[in-house]
Scaffold this active site. Structure first.
Site, PDB file in Angstrom:
ATOM      1  CD1 TRP A   1      -6.044  -3.692   5.067  1.00 53.67           C
ATOM      2  CD2 TRP A   1      -4.494  -4.669   3.761  1.00 53.67           C
ATOM      3  NE1 TRP A   1      -5.814  -2.858   3.994  1.00 53.67           N
ATOM      4  CE2 TRP A   1      -4.864  -3.434   3.182  1.00 53.67           C
ATOM      5  CE3 TRP A   1      -3.529  -5.456   3.137  1.00 53.67           C
ATOM      6  CZ2 TRP A   1      -4.301  -2.972   1.993  1.00 53.67           C
ATOM      7  CZ3 TRP A   1      -2.973  -4.990   1.957  1.00 53.67           C
ATOM      8  CH2 TRP A   1      -3.356  -3.763   1.392  1.00 53.67           C
TER       9      TRP A   1
ATOM     10  CE1 TYR B   1      -5.308   2.756  -5.307  1.00 53.52           C
ATOM     11  CE2 TYR B   1      -3.747   4.572  -5.215  1.00 53.52           C
ATOM     12  CZ  TYR B   1      -4.082   3.269  -4.903  1.00 53.52           C
ATOM     13  OH  TYR B   1      -3.208   2.470  -4.202  1.00 53.52           O
TER      14      TYR B   1
ATOM     15  CB  CYS C   1      -0.906  -0.011   1.232  1.00 59.52           C
ATOM     16  SG  CYS C   1      -1.817   1.525   1.506  1.00 59.52           S
TER      17      CYS C   1
ATOM     18  CB  THR D   1      -7.495   2.115   5.420  1.00 63.59           C
ATOM     19  OG1 THR D   1      -7.600   2.958   6.581  1.00 63.59           O
ATOM     20  CG2 THR D   1      -8.750   2.254   4.572  1.00 63.59           C
ATOM     21  CB  VAL D   2      -2.665  -0.515   6.103  1.00 60.63           C
ATOM     22  CG1 VAL D   2      -3.090  -1.731   6.886  1.00 60.63           C
ATOM     23  CG2 VAL D   2      -2.639  -0.818   4.605  1.00 60.63           C
TER      24      VAL D   2
END
Length: 332
Positions: free
Chosen positions: A77, A175, A44, A111-112
């Site tokens: 994740w 993106y 990521c 999210t990370v």
């Protein structure tokens, strides 16, 4: 998993947990060495910012890191790189568990990067833009000797201005192109992306770094997109006017950073490709991961030294990567 909405432009969900970890603990979470766990994936780009900054500042012992695997499903994740598929400190299989511990009704992205409070097992923050700034400003008591100033006070307005346009047109721009649901949305994102890359190229033709004569937060943020450009964004996201290797100034700039301790030694190209090509099944339904590109060029001379600049300012380079955090070399 679906990332593209037919007929629509891509809009990132930016509803983050904005609780901060500060030196004075004003949000209820004081800086304490070993209390928190930085959860990342090397795949990521947003998490990779935190990995780079943590290493540059020498926060490895004060802020231990958990590395999730490169792929995830609709839920979360996962810690499939760890024995038994569980993070050895948090004891969880999925990062989702730490989000739900914070808020059982949590309905936003898992999210990370995410910083987890180890005693409670709850996520404190996933506000990726703030996490790295606070590493620079709030964790100073635990910076290594010789740590660089990545967000110096005198340069903050300029750094912030650069970061704003780089985020809109480049970091998130790739993106917006890759997840565009219409030709019009794609065309607009593509045009903005390459117009901004042209502007950055002009800027970097005159200056070794984006702001001032040392590495700053701005360079970290641009680097994590550039290092993924040829491996995933050029083909997978259709950002294909030119490869990074065909943009001479940006390619030399990216190589300069890659060869600087703290940057390339955090990059795992295998994880990057596995994530994008396997997780985004609606734009790569076969799940086939490309064999290329050739990575050996990342180690070619960049000759950016002629522009001057001092990578770490009055500081020093970080030492060797900790054994448990090493990534594969680009050329075995």
């Amino acid at each position: 998993m679906t990332y593209v909405t037919a007929g629509k432009e891509y809009a990132r969900d930016s509803r983050y947990l904005t609780t901060r970890i500060t030196a004075d603990g004003r949000d209820g979470f004081p800086v304490e060495p070993g209390r928190y766990r930085l959860v990342v994936s090397r795949a990521c780009p947003w998490a990779s910012r935190a990995v780079v900054v943590r290493r540059l500042l020498g926060l490895e012992e004060a802020l231990p890191m958990a590395v999730a695997g490169p792929v995830h499903d609709e839920r979360s994740w996962t810690f499939d790189l760890d024995p038994g598929g569980r993070d050895p400190v948090l004891g969880i299989e999925r990062l989702q568990e730490a989000y739900l511990a914070r808020d059982p009704g949590y309905d936003r992205g898992i999210t990370v990067p995410a910083v987890v409070d180890v005693p409670t097992g709850k996520v404190v923050t996933n506000d990726f833009a703030r996490i790295t700034i606070d590493m620079s400003l709030e964790w100073t008591a635990f910076h290594r000797p010789g740590a660089p100033e990545l967000y110096p006070a005198a340069l903050r307005p300029e750094i912030d201005a650069v970061n704003e346009v780089v985020y809109a047109d480049v970091n998130n721009g790739v993106y917006r192109a890759g997840f565009a649901g219409s030709q019009e949305a794609y065309d607009a994102a593509y045009a903005r992306l390459f117009a901004r890359l042209d502007e950055l190229s002009d800027r970097l033709a005159r200056s070794r770094y984006l702001v001032g004569d040392t590495i700053t937060e701005a360079d970290v943020r641009l680097f994590t997109t550039l290092v993924r450009f040829d491996a995933v964004y050029h083909g997978h996201f259709k950002c294909n006017r030119r490869k990074l290797t065909e943009m001479p100034v940006l390619w030399a700039y990216a190589r300069d950073l890659f060869q600087t301790p703290g940057f390339g030694d955090t990059v795992h190209f295998g994880h990057i490709k596995q994530h994008y090509y396997r997780v985004h099944s609606d734009i790569n339904p076969t799940g086939i991961v490309p064999a290329g590109p050739d990575l050996s060029g990342w180690l070619a001379p960049h000759e950016r030294e002629v522009l001057g600049g001092r990578p770490f300012g009055d500081g020093t380079a970080p030492g060797p990567v900790a054994p448990g955090e090493r990534v594969p070399a680009v050329v075995p």
